[in-house]
Design a protein around this motif. Structure first.
Motif, mmCIF file in Angstrom:
data_model
loop_
_atom_site.group_PDB
_atom_site.id
_atom_site.type_symbol
_atom_site.label_atom_id
_atom_site.label_comp_id
_atom_site.label_asym_id
_atom_site.label_seq_id
_atom_site.Cartn_x
_atom_site.Cartn_y
_atom_site.Cartn_z
ATOM 1 N N ALA A 267 -38.494 24.667 -9.821
ATOM 2 C CA ALA A 267 -39.059 25.029 -11.123
ATOM 3 C C ALA A 267 -38.514 26.370 -11.609
ATOM 4 O O ALA A 267 -38.242 26.548 -12.802
ATOM 5 C CB ALA A 267 -40.580 25.080 -11.031
ATOM 6 N N ILE A 336 -36.365 14.128 -12.482
ATOM 7 C CA ILE A 336 -36.110 15.570 -12.616
ATOM 8 C C ILE A 336 -34.737 15.923 -12.059
ATOM 9 O O ILE A 336 -33.955 16.649 -12.695
ATOM 10 C CB ILE A 336 -37.204 16.381 -11.893
ATOM 11 C CG1 ILE A 336 -38.564 16.137 -12.532
ATOM 12 C CG2 ILE A 336 -36.870 17.876 -11.934
ATOM 13 C CD1 ILE A 336 -39.730 16.697 -11.729
ATOM 14 N N THR A 373 -36.477 15.704 -18.151
ATOM 15 C CA THR A 373 -37.198 16.063 -16.932
ATOM 16 C C THR A 373 -38.638 16.485 -17.178
ATOM 17 O O THR A 373 -39.453 16.473 -16.248
ATOM 18 C CB THR A 373 -36.500 17.237 -16.208
ATOM 19 O OG1 THR A 373 -36.718 18.465 -16.935
ATOM 20 C CG2 THR A 373 -35.007 16.995 -16.075
ATOM 21 N N THR A 374 -38.983 16.883 -18.400
ATOM 22 C CA THR A 374 -40.196 17.675 -18.579
ATOM 23 C C THR A 374 -41.484 16.879 -18.361
ATOM 24 O O THR A 374 -42.449 17.400 -17.788
ATOM 25 C CB THR A 374 -40.213 18.332 -19.963
ATOM 26 O OG1 THR A 374 -39.968 17.333 -20.968
ATOM 27 C CG2 THR A 374 -39.143 19.399 -20.067
ATOM 28 N N TYR A 377 -41.800 16.500 -14.695
ATOM 29 C CA TYR A 377 -42.080 17.816 -14.112
ATOM 30 C C TYR A 377 -43.587 18.037 -14.004
ATOM 31 O O TYR A 377 -44.101 18.507 -12.984
ATOM 32 C CB TYR A 377 -41.421 18.872 -14.990
ATOM 33 C CG TYR A 377 -41.737 20.318 -14.669
ATOM 34 C CD1 TYR A 377 -41.011 21.015 -13.709
ATOM 35 C CD2 TYR A 377 -42.719 21.009 -15.380
ATOM 36 C CE1 TYR A 377 -41.274 22.350 -13.445
ATOM 37 C CE2 TYR A 377 -42.988 22.341 -15.124
ATOM 38 C CZ TYR A 377 -42.261 23.015 -14.153
ATOM 39 O OH TYR A 377 -42.523 24.338 -13.900
ATOM 40 N N TYR A 441 -35.656 19.051 -5.933
ATOM 41 C CA TYR A 441 -36.499 17.912 -6.279
ATOM 42 C C TYR A 441 -35.954 16.609 -5.690
ATOM 43 O O TYR A 441 -36.724 15.737 -5.261
ATOM 44 C CB TYR A 441 -36.622 17.782 -7.802
ATOM 45 C CG TYR A 441 -37.571 18.780 -8.409
ATOM 46 C CD1 TYR A 441 -38.946 18.600 -8.317
ATOM 47 C CD2 TYR A 441 -37.090 19.902 -9.068
ATOM 48 C CE1 TYR A 441 -39.821 19.521 -8.874
ATOM 49 C CE2 TYR A 441 -37.961 20.823 -9.638
ATOM 50 C CZ TYR A 441 -39.321 20.629 -9.532
ATOM 51 O OH TYR A 441 -40.196 21.545 -10.073
#
Length: 451
Positions: A267, A336, A373-374, A377, A441
């Motif tokens: 992150a 991700i 990805t968000t 995430y 990830y």
């Protein structure tokens, strides 16, 4: 566990998950997402309006560039730090109370900014804004986890995450129009008051599913059935009942697991790149690609428009993998990892582009890939733990690390550009950090936490 039971569990893990039939008619859970989306847009208007007004404020009040920079940076550090207790508080008292108080406080702080006349008052209000906004995404994640089955979770998350891109895109024109019409002081007041629209909508719509008087019996069964099946699958995969304890004790135990540290490092690197975009995109276009200030401002919107579209696509793609039988945690982490790697390739393409059109194209593709990805995430934070009880805590720990990366991005980029005389090294470093994100990830977030 007997051999027969072991074989049964293995067969259940291998079989694709068949989601329950979607209820027909009213689907109140999507109204919950609508309320979160409105809160998110007003949040980003309050968060971004100072950047637009800063030059005019500096001229009116005689602030130096150093003082202006200090005011602009005052939001991010308290926001990052408060993510840790905010997630614990959401898990302890629930999203309805915490998000109501938070949205009310950030709206008041935003409105009062119009009355500020000194550096110290501006600093204090921006610190309050950072503290107040910290519970938003942990609370939204907790609410989504309570209301949505696994195969809809990333899609639901993608809607309010896309609203962050909407906020970034509409904040400059809206706040500029308000400043032209009313002055910067009233602009802050008006934007702050808009936040209370979100507060009223949230209070009207949100309850826990089991407490909501307007939830249909059909939708209640749909939600509760998925919860029960999810709990059964989690216990079967672990081979034993989940570990439980006090909320504070479980929160502290989270830091014992390599999965948490891999999420934090991933992150950190991922959000570094996002804040590179937010803070340095206009400057890059002006200094490296020789756009005028006006043109750079217009062109800067293109990546965020592409990003808003990609958030929805990424969420649907991740949910599609779950519907096809992939474990939710693996669907999220692989989405991700793939999106981060594609973003890194786009930034390398930007570094070695041979003209402004190519550079803008690659930057837009980069934000598109990043935004894939968000939704995953955030949804991942709900899928790596065995109970909903710690969803807010995991999400806030991940976001705390992400915002630390975001806090370093503008500072590090400025130092790199000054040291090497251009943006190429800064872009290469950002691309390398995304490789780290992909490895974390994709390779290390591979075990569900027994909490």
């Amino acid at each position: 566990m007997s051999v027969e039971n072991s074989h049964r569990v293995l067969r259940q893990q291998a079989e694709p998950a068949h989601p329950p039939a979607r209820p027909k008619g009213k689907n109140l859970r999507w109204a919950v997402i609508g309320a979160i989306t409105v809160l998110t847009i007003t949040n980003y208007l309050d968060r971004g309006n100072l950047s637009v007004a800063a030059p005019l404020i500096a001229d009116d009040l005689g602030f130096s560039n150093t003082e202006t920079g200090l005011i602009l940076s005052a939001f991010i550090w308290p926001y990052a730090i408060m993510n840790l207790p905010a997630g614990w508080a959401v898990d302890r008292w629930g999203p309805r109370l915490l998000m109501t108080l938070a949205a009310g406080l950030w709206s008041v702080a935003g409105a009062l900014t119009g009355a500020a006349r000194s550096v110290s008052v501006f600093l204090g209000l921006r610190v309050v804004l950072g503290v107040a906004e910290a519970p938003l995404f942990p609370g939204a994640l907790k609410a989504t986890s309570e209301w949505f089955p696994e195969h809809e979770k990333a899609r639901a998350t993608s809607i309010y995450i896309a609203a962050t891109q909407v906020g970034l895109a509409i904040a400059p024109p809206i706040t500029t129009a308000l400043m032209i019409a009313f002055g910067w002081q009233l602009m802050f007041v008006i934007v702050g008051l808009l936040g209370f629209v979100g507060v009223i909508g949230w209070m009207a719509v949100y309850r826990r599913p089991e407490d909501h008087p307007r939830l249909s019996a059909e939708e209640r069964i749909y939600i509760e059935k998925d919860r029960g099946e999810r709990a059964d699958r989690q216990e079967q995969r672990a081979g034993q009942p989940t570990v439980s304890g006090s909320a504070g004790g479980d929160w502290a135990r989270l830091f014992r697991y390599p999965t948490i540290w891999a999420m934090m490092l991933g992150a950190f690197c991922l959000q570094y790149v996002f804040w590179f975009y937010i803070t340095w995109l206009p400057g890059y276009l002006e200094s490296a690609q020789h756009f005028s200030i006006t043109t750079a401002g217009l062109v800067s919107a293109l990546p965020y428009v592409a990003g808003g579209i990609a958030v929805i696509i990424g969420g649907r793609f991740s949910d599609m993998l779950v519907k096809r039988g992939m474990l939710a945690m693996h669907a999220r982490r692989r989405t991700i990892a793939g999106g981060a790697l594609l973003t890194g390739l786009a930034l390398l393409g930007t570094a070695f582009s041979n003209g402004p059109v190519a550079a803008v194209t690659m930057l837009t593709l980069g934000m598109f890939a990043y935004s894939l990805t968000t939704a995953s995430y955030w949804a991942l934070a709900a899928d790596v733990v065995s109970t909903d009880r710690l969803v807010g805590s995991v999400g806030s720990i991940q976001n705390f690390a992400g915002f630390l990366g975001g806090a370093f991005a503008p500072i590090a980029t400025g130092m790199i550009v000054d040291r090497f005389g251009g943006f190429v090294p800064a872009l290469i470093i950002a691309a390398a950090l995304l490789v780290v994100t992909s490895v974390m990830y994709g390779g290390f977030v591979n075990r569900r936490l027994p909490l």
